[in-house]
Write a protein that holds these residues in place. Structure first.
Motif: not given
Length: 543
Positions: A75-78, A83-89, A120-122, A127-136
């Motif tokens: 959850f900390g990774v998410i 959430v935080r980096r995914g919405t950071d311009v 596993v955490l890595q 997965i998050i890093r290389y996915s498109v951030k649709t929340c951006h």
């Protein structure tokens, strides 16, 4: 022995294999006291010492403490990465990699042994890093974008509780909640009563509408199938969503029997053309039964004239369905809901709150004006292992037989929690703000050299061309539109590889490729909108 009990006293127990924070471990018995061996009853099996493992039923197969520790870290990774980096311009919308490179980076192969928790955490981070951030805030590519924190909490609760919304027996909260949400949506449509269900996407909602309409007209088709039917005819705009053709194919009606009605220059269905198509179908021996109009077409964002089409449907006794998957949320806006005037005359409506309202995928409602139980009669199978008629509670709350699904995900909680948090007034402000963003961009485009609107936006679909300096003033050249059509794909490639933002493009009829920009995220600001236009210009100025 209870599942939480310890192994037999006197037995020496050890953990083997990886540590707790790695792969699951097994209990093994290494020795057993002579007393146990001597007291073993003949015929009852060997002493536990001769067994390689403790009976699998004697211990849990998951380590609860280690699992909770992993979840806390995950959850900390998410929160941090998605959430935080995914919405950071200041972060990338996407970190583009070619398929083979991405496959290598992610190591997608599934193996026989497990991996330690840090690895596993890595995996989660990668997965998050290389996915498109649709929340951006600079993701403008789809009809959905953005992130609502309350809706996200609802999605997490949904996944954690992991129930199926088919009976009150196992989903009491969500059965009641779904009905409340559906009732509120029906009220916004303009119905005082009705029916409905949440579906896995707007395409399925449209298909449900077609299936229910067919059953309403020809109830024997449920039992006798296509043998009970004449050749049927479906009518929809040439600007309709492709799910109408797919639904006709899936239901055995056939795509040849979908009559595409002409649209005007803004993409709206022409009612007079609908009349002509109905007459043509009858001449060809088909039986008209279903008309689907669109409120918010995918590319141009057009709203079909509902009142005029409703009149046609009433004259011919046809089922009137409104595909408002994209534009339905405009009903929340007092300022803009006139775009859907006449929707209250529909027999059925498809509406996707996961688009404009940012509830998260997926959240799609199929709404019916009918109050006779038509939806249940059309789809029910009466499986007695789920829908027993002699339950101790009112089985009318077992709503799962209204759908063609068995297991059905809870899709109402994220919308309900969002609605509770911001209220109808908050949802209305989001819709109005999306219109304001589009209007701002349209006016800015008119001021900038090289930008050209395809048409004035009626909705929040902003369609435009970027004309690079090399093509300006050359509209009279024979190959102008061919060359202009190559501009958008190149700019799209450059922005994806830079990761700066994401926006869609497409050709449309005879029109060459143009951009279609959509703003639904509540995180978007004027600075993001200005950046969008600046970035298009920067990426395309040398073309």
């Amino acid at each position: 022995m209870p599942l939480s009990a310890a192994p037999t006293p006197g037995a020496e127990v050890t953990r083997t294999g990886p540590a707790l924070d790695e792969a699951p471990w097994q209990l093994q018995i290494l020795s057993c006291s002579r007393k146990q061996k001597a007291s073993a009853v003949p015929g009852t099996g060997p002493c536990p010492a001769v067994m390689a493992e403790v009976d699998l039923l004697d211990v849990p197969s998951l380590d609860k403490a280690a699992g909770e520790e992993f979840l806390q870290e995950a959850f900390g990774v998410i929160l941090e990465e998605a959430v935080r980096r995914g919405t950071d311009v200041t972060e990338k919308v996407c970190d583009w990699k070619e398929p083979e490179d991405l496959r290598h980076l992610l190591d997608l192969e599934l193996r026989g042994h497990g991996e330690p928790q840090p690895q596993v955490l890595q995996r989660c981070r990668d997965i998050i890093r290389y996915s498109v951030k649709t929340c951006h805030p600079r993701f403008f590519n789809q009809l959905f974008s953005g992130l609502d924190y309350h809706a996200l909490a609802g999605r997490m609760i949904t996944e954690t509780l992991n129930t199926s919304q088919y009976t009150y027996e196992i989903a009491p909260v969500f059965v009641l909640m779904e009905e409340v949400v559906l009732q509120k949506l029906r009220e916004l449509v303009g119905w005082g009563s009705g029916d409905g269900i949440f579906c896995p996407g707007g395409s399925i909602s449209n298909m449900y509408a077609m299936n229910v309409a067919r059953y309403h007209r020809f109830p024997d088709c449920k039992r006798r199938g296509l043998w009970a039917l004449p050749r049927l005819a479906v009518f929809t705009s040439e600007e309709c969503h492709y799910s109408i053709q797919k639904g006709a194919a899936f239901l055995g009606i056939g795509t040849d029997n979908v009559y595409l009605v002409g649209a005007d220059e803004r993409g709206k269905m022409i009612p007079a053309e609908l009349e002509k198509q109905i007459s043509q179908a009858q001449i060809e021996g088909a039986v008209p039964f279903f008309v689907s109009v669109t409120c918010g077409t995918t590319v141009l964002g057009a709203f079909d004239p509902l009142m005029a089409v409703a009149d046609v449907c009433e004259r011919h006794g046809l089922w009137f369905h409104v595909d408002a998957a994209w534009g339905g949320s405009v009903l929340l806006s007092q300022k803009h809901r006139h775009l859907l005037d006449g929707i209250e005359r529909a027999n059925s409506v498809a509406w996707n709150p996961h688009k404009m309202l940012t509830t998260g995928l997926q959240c799609s409602a199929f709404l019916l004006r009918d109050t006779s139980g038509l939806l249940h009669r059309c789809h029910s199978a009466g499986a007695t292992y789920l829908f027993q008629p002699d339950k101790f509670y009112n089985v009318a709350w077992d709503t799962g037989d209204k759908t063609v699904q068995c297991g059905r995900k809870v899709d109402c909680l994220k919308l309900w929690l969002l609605w509770k948090a911001v209220g109808t007034e908050g949802l209305e402000k989001r819709v109005d703000r999306a219109f304001a963003c589009t209007r701002y961009l349209a006016e800015e485009i008119k001021k900038r050299e090289g930008f050209q609107l395809v048409m004035e936006p009626e909705f929040i679909n902003l369609c435009f061309w970027f004309v690079p300096p090399s093509l300006r003033g050359k509209q009279a050249q024979a190959n102008y539109w061919e060359r202009l059509g190559k501009v958008a794909p190149v700019i799209k490639e450059r922005m994806m590889k830079a990761g700066s933002m994401l926006v869609g493009y497409q050709p449309h009829g005879s029109k060459a490729n143009f951009f279609r920009q959509i703003v639904t995220s509540p995180l978007v600001t004027r600075q993001d909108l200005d950046f969008f236009l600046d970035e298009i210009e920067r990426l395309g100025r040398d073309l």
